[in-house]
Design an enzyme around this catalytic site. Structure first.
Site, mmCIF file in Angstrom:
data_model
loop_
_atom_site.group_PDB
_atom_site.id
_atom_site.type_symbol
_atom_site.label_atom_id
_atom_site.label_comp_id
_atom_site.label_asym_id
_atom_site.label_seq_id
_atom_site.Cartn_x
_atom_site.Cartn_y
_atom_site.Cartn_z
ATOM 1 N N MET A 296 -6.123 9.277 10.426
ATOM 2 C CA MET A 296 -6.806 9.831 9.240
ATOM 3 C C MET A 296 -7.702 11.009 9.605
ATOM 4 O O MET A 296 -8.785 11.158 9.053
ATOM 5 C CB MET A 296 -7.647 8.730 8.548
ATOM 6 N N LYS B 236 -4.090 2.441 -1.132
ATOM 7 C CA LYS B 236 -5.315 3.182 -0.813
ATOM 8 C C LYS B 236 -4.853 4.393 -0.036
ATOM 9 O O LYS B 236 -4.187 4.270 0.974
ATOM 10 C CB LYS B 236 -6.255 2.354 0.054
ATOM 11 N N ASP C 206 0.834 -1.204 0.000
ATOM 12 C CA ASP C 206 0.000 0.000 0.000
ATOM 13 C C ASP C 206 0.867 1.251 0.000
ATOM 14 O O ASP C 206 2.094 1.187 -0.139
ATOM 15 C CB ASP C 206 -1.037 -0.044 1.129
HETATM 16 N N1 SAH Z 1 -2.461 0.295 9.757
HETATM 17 C C1 SAH Z 1 -1.884 1.604 9.974
HETATM 18 C C2 SAH Z 1 -2.936 2.693 9.898
HETATM 19 C C3 SAH Z 1 -3.595 2.782 8.527
HETATM 20 S S1 SAH Z 1 -4.739 4.099 8.413
HETATM 21 C C4 SAH Z 1 -1.156 1.596 11.341
HETATM 22 O O1 SAH Z 1 -1.297 0.647 12.111
HETATM 23 O O2 SAH Z 1 -0.422 2.545 11.603
HETATM 24 C C5 SAH Z 1 -3.711 5.381 7.778
HETATM 25 C C6 SAH Z 1 -3.475 6.431 8.837
HETATM 26 O O3 SAH Z 1 -2.534 5.956 9.777
HETATM 27 C C7 SAH Z 1 -2.906 7.740 8.333
HETATM 28 O O4 SAH Z 1 -3.886 8.583 7.785
HETATM 29 C C8 SAH Z 1 -2.339 8.301 9.619
HETATM 30 O O5 SAH Z 1 -3.352 8.819 10.448
HETATM 31 C C9 SAH Z 1 -1.797 7.034 10.282
HETATM 32 N N2 SAH Z 1 -0.384 6.811 9.974
HETATM 33 C C10 SAH Z 1 0.162 5.742 9.400
HETATM 34 N N3 SAH Z 1 1.498 5.847 9.341
HETATM 35 C C11 SAH Z 1 1.805 7.027 9.899
HETATM 36 C C12 SAH Z 1 3.021 7.728 10.155
HETATM 37 N N4 SAH Z 1 4.210 7.226 9.821
HETATM 38 N N5 SAH Z 1 2.942 8.933 10.773
HETATM 39 C C13 SAH Z 1 1.768 9.457 11.168
HETATM 40 N N6 SAH Z 1 0.587 8.847 10.932
HETATM 41 C C14 SAH Z 1 0.606 7.645 10.321
#
Ligand code: SAH
Length: 258
Positions: free
Chosen positions: A180, A68, A46
């Site tokens: 998000m 996505k 992704d």
């Molecule tokens: N599965 C992922 C989350 C997916 S939803 C997890 O466990 O982290 C996607 C959201 O995750 C983004 O919009 C943001 O809010 C957050 N996110 C993912 N990676 C990030 C990062 N390195 N820094 C800040 N927010 C992050």
């Protein structure tokens, strides 16, 4: 993998590993995820991924980006699951690689359910979620004994694209971590204050956590939208509300290495 004092499971042909890649720093990949990358025949990843991880695959392995990403044209979820099923059906070892943890707002459950329905064998390889590990890189411990007895993970992207209808159910959690949420910050502040939180409560915005581009903005709950605009923050970003934000003054430990 060589020289480990334990064995890792075989990656069977015709199966899918739904794998978390961690929040950003490639060193936060698990041994199981590395094992999967080294044995996969194809990788479907992704948008939230350090591209250097993809260099870990065997020579000749196909790598497909099926990101996505909110706000950008992205493939439909059903097309992604259909692709996973198709590839596994061809007898390939399919690594589905996702940012953070696959079961934290990552559509991993939907993909696993589709695989189960299609009788495709799968394994879940958990990853370090940005909501814990990413915040740690920003000097924000998601729990601290003196500070909070609970935390809540909330999506800022409910079924209709806005904040979820049931935000008020968790609005009182001592620490809130919103995924998000960047698009609806003004609404988020209003609804949390209406639910009883102080507009002056400490809050932080953490963008691209655990990457060399990490940015952290400390602010007040009421000023989230203003602060994000003033610092021109872009996704991916997390919003944190609660007393742990104050600990960052002492815990801001991380500096990217060369
Ligand atoms: N599965 C992922 C989350 C997916 S939803 C997890 O466990 O982290 C996607 C959201 O995750 C983004 O919009 C943001 O809010 C957050 N996110 C993912 N990676 C990030 C990062 N390195 N820094 C800040 N927010 C992050």
């Amino acid at each position: 993998m060589d020289h480990l004092p334990f064995s890792l499971p075989p990656f069977d042909p015709g199966s899918v590993w739904l794998t978390g890649a961690g929040p950003g720093d490639p060193g936060l990949l698990t041994l199981m995820a590395l094992h999967g990358l080294r044995h996969a025949d194809i990788v479907i990843h992704d948008a939230l991924l350090d591209s250097r991880l993809l260099a870990l695959v065997r020579p000749g392995v196909t790598v497909e980006a099926w990101g996505k990403r909110g706000g950008r044209a992205s493939p439909h979820q059903s097309a992604i699951t259909a692709r996973l099923i198709e590839l596994a059906g061809q007898g390939l070892r399919v690594l589905r690689l996702k940012g953070g943890d696959p079961f934290v707002f990552g559509r991993g459950a939907e993909e696993a359910l589709a695989l189960a329905a299609a009788a495709i064998p799968f394994r879940i390889v958990p990853g370090i979620t940005s909501g814990i590990g990413g915040l740690a890189y920003a000097g924000l411990p998601v729990t601290a004994g003196v500070s909070n007895s609970a935390f809540a993970f909330v999506t800022g992207h409910g079924p209709d694209g806005g904040l979820p209808d049931d935000l008020e159910r968790v609005a009182q959690a001592p620490v809130l971590v919103v995924f998000m949420g960047l698009k609806h910050l003004a609404d988020l502040s209003c609804r949390l204050v209406a639910a009883g939180r102080s507009p002056d409560e400490a809050a932080a915005l953490v963008a691209e956590a655990a990457t060399p581009r990490q940015r952290v903005v400390e602010t007040r709950l009421a000023d989230l939208a203003e602060s994000a605009a003033a610092h021109a923050l872009d996704p991916p970003a997390l919003v944190v509300v609660g007393p742990i934000v104050a600990l960052r003054a002492q815990l801001d430990w991380w500096r990217p290495h060369a």
